[in-house]
Enzyme design. Structure first.
Site, mmCIF file in Angstrom:
data_model
loop_
_atom_site.group_PDB
_atom_site.id
_atom_site.type_symbol
_atom_site.label_atom_id
_atom_site.label_comp_id
_atom_site.label_asym_id
_atom_site.label_seq_id
_atom_site.Cartn_x
_atom_site.Cartn_y
_atom_site.Cartn_z
ATOM 1 N N CYS A 110 -32.221 8.078 -1.851
ATOM 2 C CA CYS A 110 -31.545 7.689 -0.624
ATOM 3 C C CYS A 110 -30.931 8.920 0.056
ATOM 4 C CB CYS A 110 -30.496 6.629 -0.949
ATOM 5 S SG CYS A 110 -29.817 5.760 0.481
ATOM 6 N N THR A 111 -29.679 8.828 0.424
ATOM 7 C CA THR A 111 -29.014 9.911 1.148
ATOM 8 C C THR A 111 -28.638 11.078 0.255
ATOM 9 O OG1 THR A 111 -26.990 8.609 0.924
ATOM 10 C CG2 THR A 111 -28.143 8.493 3.032
#
Length: 322
Positions: free
Chosen positions: A109-110
């Site tokens: 993800c981030t």
């Protein structure tokens, strides 16, 4: 054999699922006989407890500052705290240091933002959660951000789209380290879909696209979704809408970023992917039910969109497999 040392980097407001998908998959692989086994630890600044973005507290097992290589795998989790982590020189510095001592590096993800801040994604094609793709691309123009796939592997660096895509990336690692049978056994043990190919789209077509703002386009899209086996040529769609083919094409491109023919092809391919995963229908029947004239036409469309033929997709995705 020596264990494969895997370090997951956590920080305040990390996403707990980003971490748990990795740790549970690897521990399950150990229980099913992975050899060498995985030695998995969550490393946090000062080994302190972190508050995940769900509000739950997770105790760090190792101090990020004290971890030393060589490591098999370094994985940086994502979460709402990714920007603060990427702006923390201590976290970024230790990630950069540990990356040099690792066989492979990954983010979920981030977590890609932290890898980017450490300079580990320069010149690479990467992915992240589609919500944050534009933000990552704008902040780090030296990176090629592709928001579509669930994970991307570029050399020794892998990036996953977010949350449960961590499971798919970890299953891919298990298959690479051991074999496909162990990866499948882990997937069965976790009662999840068989490993999805990395180039599978993060979202299905009809949930991914924004609702068309133009009423003619919206009506055409609704018709396409419920009449995949009908005549969906641009000529037929334009006639139904009462406009010229040229005008309808312009409306589709302005509203959806693609011409009607491309939209129809993608819609039929997405529907075929669902049937391949959820039924045991022969590929020729799937093709017919989704509006493709032949199985070969479906195969060509599938390879073009997903990078894998229908048979391979079914082998990895089928929910009817025993």
């Amino acid at each position: 054999m020596e264990e494969r040392l895997v370090i997951l980097v956590g920080y305040d407001e990390a996403e707990l699922l980003d971490i748990a998908c990795v740790t549970t998959s690897l521990v399950t692989a150990n229980r099913l006989g992975a050899s060498p086994a995985y030695a998995v630890s969550v490393a946090t600044p000062g080994s302190r407890a972190i508050t995940c973005d769900s509000g739950l507290t997770l105790q760090g097992q190792r101090s990020l500052e004290r971890v030393r290589g060589p490591l098999d795998t370094l994985i940086v989790s994502g979460g709402f705290g990714h920007q603060a982590a990427a702006e923390n020189p201590r976290i970024v510095g230790h990630v950069r240091r540990l990356a040099r001592e690792s066989r492979r590096v990954a983010s979920v993800c981030t977590g890609a933002t932290v890898l980017a801040a450490a300079g580990l994604l320069n010149g690479k094609r990467v992915t992240t959660h589609w919500w944050y793709a534009d933000q990552l691309a704008s902040a780090y123009p030296e990176i090629t951000v592709d928001p579509a796939p669930i994970y991307i592997r570029d050399g020794s660096v892998s990036t996953a789209a977010g949350v449960t895509s961590a499971l798919d990336l970890t299953l891919a690692f298990i298959e690479e380290d051991h074999d496909a049978e162990l990866a499948r056994a882990v997937a069965r043990g976790l009662v999840t879909y068989m490993q999805r190919p990395g180039n599978q789209a993060q979202m299905s077509m009809f949930t991914a696209i924004p609702a068309p703002t133009n009423c003619l386009v919206r009506r055409a899209v609704n018709y396409i979704a419920s009449h995949l086996t009908s005549d969906l040529t641009t000529t037929a769609l334009a006639a139904d809408a009462g406009v010229s083919e040229r005008h309808l094409t312009r409306l589709f491109i302005d509203d959806l970023g693609k011409a009607p023919g491309r939209f129809v092809r993608d819609a039929r391919t997405g529907a075929a992917a669902h049937l391949l995963a959820s039924t045991s229908l022969p590929v020729a029947s799937v093709a017919a039910q989704c509006g493709f004239r032949t199985a070969e036409t479906l195969r060509q469309a599938f390879v073009s969109r997903y990078g894998t033929p229908p048979s391979r997709y079914r082998a990895t995705q089928s929910t009817t497999a025993t």
